[in-house]
Design a protein around this motif. Structure first.
Motif, PDB file in Angstrom:
ATOM      1  N   GLU A 180       0.828  -1.203   0.000  1.00 37.27           N
ATOM      2  CA  GLU A 180       0.000   0.000   0.000  1.00 37.27           C
ATOM      3  C   GLU A 180       0.865   1.257   0.000  1.00 37.27           C
ATOM      4  OE1 GLU A 180      -3.471   2.101   2.680  1.00 37.27           O
ATOM      5  OE2 GLU A 180      -3.154  -0.056   2.844  1.00 37.27           O
ATOM      6  N   GLY A 181       0.523   2.177  -0.912  1.00 33.20           N
ATOM      7  CA  GLY A 181       1.220   3.454  -0.976  1.00 33.20           C
ATOM      8  C   GLY A 181       2.544   3.425  -1.707  1.00 33.20           C
ATOM      9  N   LYS A 182       2.887   2.279  -2.321  1.00 34.35           N
ATOM     10  CA  LYS A 182       4.178   2.187  -3.018  1.00 34.35           C
ATOM     11  C   LYS A 182       4.009   1.601  -4.415  1.00 34.35           C
ATOM     12  CE  LYS A 182       7.227   1.887   0.939  1.00 34.35           C
ATOM     13  NZ  LYS A 182       7.717   3.241   0.908  1.00 34.35           N
ATOM     14  N   TRP A 183       4.854   2.093  -5.308  1.00 34.02           N
ATOM     15  CA  TRP A 183       5.055   1.400  -6.575  1.00 34.02           C
ATOM     16  C   TRP A 183       6.144   0.382  -6.303  1.00 34.02           C
ATOM     17  CZ3 TRP A 183       5.254   6.979  -7.658  1.00 34.02           C
ATOM     18  CH2 TRP A 183       4.107   7.449  -8.315  1.00 34.02           C
TER      19      TRP A 183
ATOM     20  N   ARG B  15       9.747   7.716  -9.881  1.00 32.85           N
ATOM     21  CA  ARG B  15      10.117   6.621  -8.981  1.00 32.85           C
ATOM     22  C   ARG B  15      11.580   6.195  -9.160  1.00 32.85           C
ATOM     23  NH1 ARG B  15       7.743   4.058 -13.313  1.00 32.85           N
ATOM     24  NH2 ARG B  15       8.560   2.003 -13.848  1.00 32.85           N
ATOM     25  N   HIS B  16      12.104   6.281 -10.367  1.00 31.38           N
ATOM     26  CA  HIS B  16      13.479   5.840 -10.622  1.00 31.38           C
ATOM     27  C   HIS B  16      14.509   6.683  -9.874  1.00 31.38           C
ATOM     28  CE1 HIS B  16      12.029   3.044 -13.593  1.00 31.38           C
ATOM     29  NE2 HIS B  16      11.322   4.012 -14.128  1.00 31.38           N
ATOM     30  N   TRP B  17      14.169   7.916  -9.547  1.00 31.03           N
ATOM     31  CA  TRP B  17      15.090   8.833  -8.874  1.00 31.03           C
ATOM     32  C   TRP B  17      14.793   8.944  -7.382  1.00 31.03           C
ATOM     33  CZ3 TRP B  17      19.076   9.468 -11.758  1.00 31.03           C
ATOM     34  CH2 TRP B  17      18.923   9.380 -13.142  1.00 31.03           C
ATOM     35  N   ASN B  18      13.823   8.181  -6.896  1.00 35.17           N
ATOM     36  CA  ASN B  18      13.407   8.213  -5.493  1.00 35.17           C
ATOM     37  C   ASN B  18      13.189   6.788  -4.994  1.00 35.17           C
ATOM     38  OD1 ASN B  18      12.763  11.261  -4.954  1.00 35.17           O
ATOM     39  ND2 ASN B  18      12.003  10.789  -6.990  1.00 35.17           N
ATOM     40  N   VAL B  19      14.150   5.944  -5.218  1.00 38.20           N
ATOM     41  CA  VAL B  19      13.992   4.506  -5.049  1.00 38.20           C
ATOM     42  C   VAL B  19      14.721   3.983  -3.813  1.00 38.20           C
ATOM     43  CG1 VAL B  19      15.961   4.035  -6.572  1.00 38.20           C
ATOM     44  CG2 VAL B  19      14.180   2.308  -6.294  1.00 38.20           C
ATOM     45  N   THR B  20      14.122   2.974  -3.192  1.00 39.88           N
ATOM     46  CA  THR B  20      14.763   2.177  -2.152  1.00 39.88           C
ATOM     47  C   THR B  20      14.476   0.710  -2.465  1.00 39.88           C
ATOM     48  OG1 THR B  20      12.812   2.277  -0.716  1.00 39.88           O
ATOM     49  CG2 THR B  20      14.518   3.963  -0.361  1.00 39.88           C
ATOM     50  N   TRP B  21      15.071  -0.183  -1.677  1.00 34.53           N
ATOM     51  CA  TRP B  21      14.800  -1.606  -1.838  1.00 34.53           C
ATOM     52  C   TRP B  21      13.856  -2.070  -0.748  1.00 34.53           C
ATOM     53  CZ3 TRP B  21      19.599  -5.105  -2.933  1.00 34.53           C
ATOM     54  CH2 TRP B  21      20.187  -4.725  -4.128  1.00 34.53           C
ATOM     55  N   GLY B  22      12.814  -2.777  -1.163  1.00 37.54           N
ATOM     56  CA  GLY B  22      11.921  -3.429  -0.224  1.00 37.54           C
ATOM     57  C   GLY B  22      12.259  -4.899  -0.136  1.00 37.54           C
ATOM     58  N   LEU B  23      11.754  -5.539   0.917  1.00 36.52           N
ATOM     59  CA  LEU B  23      11.950  -6.972   1.111  1.00 36.52           C
ATOM     60  C   LEU B  23      10.621  -7.594   1.521  1.00 36.52           C
ATOM     61  CD1 LEU B  23      13.652  -9.592   1.575  1.00 36.52           C
ATOM     62  CD2 LEU B  23      14.042  -8.762   3.905  1.00 36.52           C
ATOM     63  N   ALA B  24      10.316  -8.728   0.933  1.00 33.86           N
ATOM     64  CA  ALA B  24       9.174  -9.544   1.354  1.00 33.86           C
ATOM     65  C   ALA B  24       9.660 -10.980   1.475  1.00 33.86           C
ATOM     66  CB  ALA B  24       8.034  -9.445   0.342  1.00 33.86           C
TER      67      ALA B  24
END
Length: 190
Positions: A5-8, A39-48
């Motif tokens: 939710e709230g993320k690409w 989004r490409h310039w404001n990116v982090t890594w998520g984990l699931a």
């Protein structure tokens, strides 16, 4: 399918730990940016994580651009995670810097004991050294950036080391595609 939710979320890569739990790493950015191209310039890594590749539990943000001036202080992009020879984990990733306005891509590496907390290890690959002529640098009015990205590391099936596949542009005009996949032995950094 994983949604947050709230993320690409986009671009993902996977590994399986010793307990059989799958870890999905992916690029993520806040939808509050409005324009999905940002989004490409404001990116982090998520984990699931998932026990069966069907039901996923979002674990949050596990990697982000460096806070200090560095080759990766603007963006971190697609990478891969492997179990290294010291029985811990190594990740390889694409990074760009603010000082170069994101125009030069380099491949970095980091290490972890638990797949959640990562410690940067510095550069793994850039356009220098004995094979630098194999990769095209920045060509004004031809390309907007210098590509050296999307690392994928595997054990060398014909030896005792490792191979890194990555995307880069070749300066050779005979190659029909401007982006080519190249392989590099990386025995010394794992």
């Amino acid at each position: 399918m994983l949604t947050v939710e709230g993320k690409w979320i986009w671009d993902s890569w996977y590994c399986r730990d010793d307990q059989g739990l799958w870890h999905a790493f992916f690029l993520q950015a806040d939808r509050s940016l409005g324009n999905p191209e940002l989004r490409h310039w404001n990116v982090t890594w998520g984990l699931a994580t998932s026990p069966d590749l069907r039901k996923w539990t979002y674990r949050g943000t596990v990697f982000r651009p460096s806070k200090t001036p560095s080759f990766d202080d603007l963006t971190i992009w697609t990478g891969c995670v492997v179990r290294n020879d010291r029985n811990s984990w190594t990740l390889f990733y694409t990074g760009t810097s603010r000082a170069e306005e994101g125009k030069i891509q380099r491949i970095g590496r980091a290490s972890s004991a638990d797949l959640v907390h990562w410690r940067r290890q510095g550069l793994a690959l850039e356009r220098t050294g004995e094979n630098a002529e194999c990769y095209e640098g920045c060509v004004p009015r031809r390309w907007k950036d210098c590509s050296l990205r999307d690392p994928w590391v595997i054990r060398d099936p014909e030896g005792s080391g490792w191979l890194m596949y990555f995307t880069a542009r070749s300066p050779c005009h005979r190659i029909p595609m401007p982006l080519v996949q190249l392989a590099l032995p990386i025995r010394t950094i794992l």
